[in-house]
Scaffold this motif. Sequence first.
Motif, PDB file in Angstrom:
ATOM      1  N   ARG A 129       0.838  -1.199   0.000  1.00 61.92           N
ATOM      2  CA  ARG A 129       0.000   0.000   0.000  1.00 61.92           C
ATOM      3  C   ARG A 129       0.874   1.250   0.000  1.00 61.92           C
ATOM      4  NH1 ARG A 129      -2.321  -1.129   4.314  1.00 61.92           N
ATOM      5  NH2 ARG A 129      -4.064  -2.334   3.526  1.00 61.92           N
ATOM      6  N   THR A 130       1.908   1.267   0.826  1.00 58.83           N
ATOM      7  CA  THR A 130       2.825   2.409   0.886  1.00 58.83           C
ATOM      8  C   THR A 130       3.524   2.630  -0.453  1.00 58.83           C
ATOM      9  OG1 THR A 130       3.163   2.120   3.256  1.00 58.83           O
ATOM     10  CG2 THR A 130       4.889   3.308   2.066  1.00 58.83           C
ATOM     11  N   ALA A 131       3.767   1.540  -1.178  1.00 58.63           N
ATOM     12  CA  ALA A 131       4.417   1.636  -2.492  1.00 58.63           C
ATOM     13  C   ALA A 131       3.432   2.019  -3.596  1.00 58.63           C
ATOM     14  CB  ALA A 131       5.091   0.314  -2.832  1.00 58.63           C
ATOM     15  N   GLY A 132       2.168   2.235  -3.242  1.00 58.63           N
ATOM     16  CA  GLY A 132       1.197   2.721  -4.206  1.00 58.63           C
ATOM     17  C   GLY A 132       0.262   1.676  -4.792  1.00 58.63           C
ATOM     18  N   PHE A 133       0.332   0.441  -4.332  1.00 58.98           N
ATOM     19  CA  PHE A 133      -0.551  -0.595  -4.855  1.00 58.98           C
ATOM     20  C   PHE A 133      -1.907  -0.541  -4.156  1.00 58.98           C
ATOM     21  CE2 PHE A 133       3.570  -2.182  -6.101  1.00 58.98           C
ATOM     22  CZ  PHE A 133       3.333  -2.705  -7.366  1.00 58.98           C
ATOM     23  N   ALA A 134      -2.973  -0.661  -4.938  1.00 62.87           N
ATOM     24  CA  ALA A 134      -4.328  -0.660  -4.402  1.00 62.87           C
ATOM     25  C   ALA A 134      -4.865  -2.085  -4.244  1.00 62.87           C
ATOM     26  CB  ALA A 134      -5.254   0.134  -5.317  1.00 62.87           C
ATOM     27  N   ARG A 135      -4.131  -3.048  -4.795  1.00 60.67           N
ATOM     28  CA  ARG A 135      -4.575  -4.444  -4.776  1.00 60.67           C
ATOM     29  C   ARG A 135      -3.351  -5.347  -4.752  1.00 60.67           C
ATOM     30  NH1 ARG A 135      -8.900  -7.579  -5.641  1.00 60.67           N
ATOM     31  NH2 ARG A 135      -8.641  -9.504  -6.840  1.00 60.67           N
ATOM     32  N   VAL A 136      -3.524  -6.533  -4.161  1.00 63.15           N
ATOM     33  CA  VAL A 136      -2.477  -7.565  -4.176  1.00 63.15           C
ATOM     34  C   VAL A 136      -3.098  -8.894  -4.583  1.00 63.15           C
ATOM     35  CG1 VAL A 136      -0.880  -6.497  -2.523  1.00 63.15           C
ATOM     36  CG2 VAL A 136      -2.730  -7.961  -1.685  1.00 63.15           C
ATOM     37  N   GLU A 137      -2.251  -9.757  -5.141  1.00 62.68           N
ATOM     38  CA  GLU A 137      -2.656 -11.107  -5.501  1.00 62.68           C
ATOM     39  C   GLU A 137      -1.607 -12.079  -4.991  1.00 62.68           C
ATOM     40  OE1 GLU A 137      -3.468 -11.597  -9.681  1.00 62.68           O
ATOM     41  OE2 GLU A 137      -5.136 -10.173  -9.623  1.00 62.68           O
ATOM     42  N   LEU A 138      -2.002 -13.348  -4.900  1.00 62.36           N
ATOM     43  CA  LEU A 138      -1.090 -14.402  -4.469  1.00 62.36           C
ATOM     44  C   LEU A 138      -1.535 -15.724  -5.057  1.00 62.36           C
ATOM     45  CD1 LEU A 138      -2.782 -16.118  -2.127  1.00 62.36           C
ATOM     46  CD2 LEU A 138      -2.147 -14.156  -0.737  1.00 62.36           C
ATOM     47  N   MET A 139      -0.637 -16.700  -5.012  1.00 62.98           N
ATOM     48  CA  MET A 139      -0.977 -18.073  -5.365  1.00 62.98           C
ATOM     49  C   MET A 139      -0.954 -18.865  -4.073  1.00 62.98           C
ATOM     50  SD  MET A 139      -1.903 -20.259  -7.623  1.00 62.98           S
ATOM     51  CE  MET A 139      -1.513 -19.497  -9.194  1.00 62.98           C
ATOM     52  N   ALA A 140      -2.120 -19.275  -3.613  1.00 59.07           N
ATOM     53  CA  ALA A 140      -2.241 -19.981  -2.343  1.00 59.07           C
ATOM     54  C   ALA A 140      -2.078 -21.478  -2.532  1.00 59.07           C
ATOM     55  CB  ALA A 140      -3.609 -19.709  -1.713  1.00 59.07           C
ATOM     56  N   THR A 141      -1.370 -22.089  -1.591  1.00 60.32           N
ATOM     57  CA  THR A 141      -1.423 -23.537  -1.480  1.00 60.32           C
ATOM     58  C   THR A 141      -2.772 -23.876  -0.849  1.00 60.32           C
ATOM     59  OG1 THR A 141      -0.462 -23.516   0.731  1.00 60.32           O
ATOM     60  CG2 THR A 141       1.086 -23.717  -1.140  1.00 60.32           C
ATOM     61  N   LEU A 142      -3.196 -25.112  -0.955  1.00 59.95           N
ATOM     62  CA  LEU A 142      -4.459 -25.494  -0.332  1.00 59.95           C
ATOM     63  C   LEU A 142      -4.383 -25.369   1.188  1.00 59.95           C
ATOM     64  CD1 LEU A 142      -5.636 -28.523  -2.486  1.00 59.95           C
ATOM     65  CD2 LEU A 142      -6.061 -26.074  -2.804  1.00 59.95           C
ATOM     66  N   SER A 143      -3.194 -25.596   1.755  1.00 63.31           N
ATOM     67  CA  SER A 143      -3.044 -25.461   3.207  1.00 63.31           C
ATOM     68  C   SER A 143      -3.064 -23.993   3.644  1.00 63.31           C
ATOM     69  CB  SER A 143      -1.767 -26.145   3.685  1.00 63.31           C
ATOM     70  OG  SER A 143      -0.630 -25.561   3.098  1.00 63.31           O
ATOM     71  N   GLY A 144      -2.696 -23.073   2.766  1.00 68.14           N
ATOM     72  CA  GLY A 144      -2.709 -21.656   3.091  1.00 68.14           C
ATOM     73  C   GLY A 144      -4.027 -20.967   2.800  1.00 68.14           C
ATOM     74  N   GLU A 145      -4.847 -21.586   1.969  1.00 67.97           N
ATOM     75  CA  GLU A 145      -6.111 -20.958   1.555  1.00 67.97           C
ATOM     76  C   GLU A 145      -6.988 -20.516   2.721  1.00 67.97           C
ATOM     77  OE1 GLU A 145      -9.976 -21.896  -1.303  1.00 67.97           O
ATOM     78  OE2 GLU A 145      -8.523 -23.499  -0.909  1.00 67.97           O
ATOM     79  N   PRO A 146      -7.174 -21.303   3.783  1.00 74.58           N
ATOM     80  CA  PRO A 146      -8.035 -20.830   4.892  1.00 74.58           C
ATOM     81  C   PRO A 146      -7.534 -19.533   5.533  1.00 74.58           C
ATOM     82  CG  PRO A 146      -7.703 -23.206   5.052  1.00 74.58           C
ATOM     83  CD  PRO A 146      -6.761 -22.703   3.983  1.00 74.58           C
ATOM     84  N   LEU A 147      -6.232 -19.391   5.700  1.00 75.50           N
ATOM     85  CA  LEU A 147      -5.685 -18.149   6.265  1.00 75.50           C
ATOM     86  C   LEU A 147      -6.009 -16.968   5.369  1.00 75.50           C
ATOM     87  CD1 LEU A 147      -3.798 -16.347   8.035  1.00 75.50           C
ATOM     88  CD2 LEU A 147      -1.942 -17.098   6.534  1.00 75.50           C
ATOM     89  N   TYR A 148      -5.759 -17.119   4.072  1.00 78.58           N
ATOM     90  CA  TYR A 148      -5.988 -16.005   3.150  1.00 78.58           C
ATOM     91  C   TYR A 148      -7.467 -15.634   3.081  1.00 78.58           C
ATOM     92  CZ  TYR A 148      -1.228 -17.228   1.889  1.00 78.58           C
ATOM     93  OH  TYR A 148       0.110 -17.523   1.939  1.00 78.58           O
ATOM     94  N   ARG A 149      -8.343 -16.623   3.077  1.00 75.14           N
ATOM     95  CA  ARG A 149      -9.789 -16.334   3.081  1.00 75.14           C
ATOM     96  C   ARG A 149     -10.159 -15.547   4.349  1.00 75.14           C
ATOM     97  NH1 ARG A 149     -12.648 -18.134  -0.903  1.00 75.14           N
ATOM     98  NH2 ARG A 149     -12.019 -19.988  -2.050  1.00 75.14           N
TER      99      ARG A 149
END
Length: 179
Positions: A129-149
């Motif tokens: 956000r400080t660098a000027g981005f209004a959005r972020v994306e990632l590639m989640a592993t299935l084990s990481g998906e619950p955290l990101y959700r």
Amino acid sequence: MTALSHRLATEADIPAIAALMERAIDALQHGFLSPDEIAASRLSMGLDTQLIADRTYFLVEQEGQLAGCGGWSYRATLYGGNAGAAPRDARTLDSTTEPGRIRAMYTDPGFVRRGIGRLILALCEDAARTAGFARVELMATLSGEPLYRAAGYQEIERVARMADRGTPVPGVRMGKDLA
């Protein structure tokens, strides 16, 4: 519980980061991936040292012990380590039209469920956000998906990344507005 601290990673941290990643891949994907998928995932996971060079990779420690790591990027590569089979693109993103990337997030198995992942996400999102981005994306592993959700990320698409071994590894491309 002793307070967590965080700092940017340096090249001297690479061996400890690599060891943490190995422990996390070994322990945290069971129940989400088959043994063949876990083995194949190693080809598309790992540390991208460009994140360290770009000063966008964070370490979270407790009493000097590495508990987790993760970063963000202003480059086009979405996922994958230095030696991995993942597509590489070092092109600099346009923060006004493209999303930043959340990259290479790992928690040591001995530190799960202690807020490490959420802290790393907050650090990365704030920096992007400080660098000027209004959005972020990632590639989640299935084990990481619950955290990101739980952290407000929404599914963009489900993918099956092909590794050199021919075993597809499921993943979820996810995004979040930083407003």
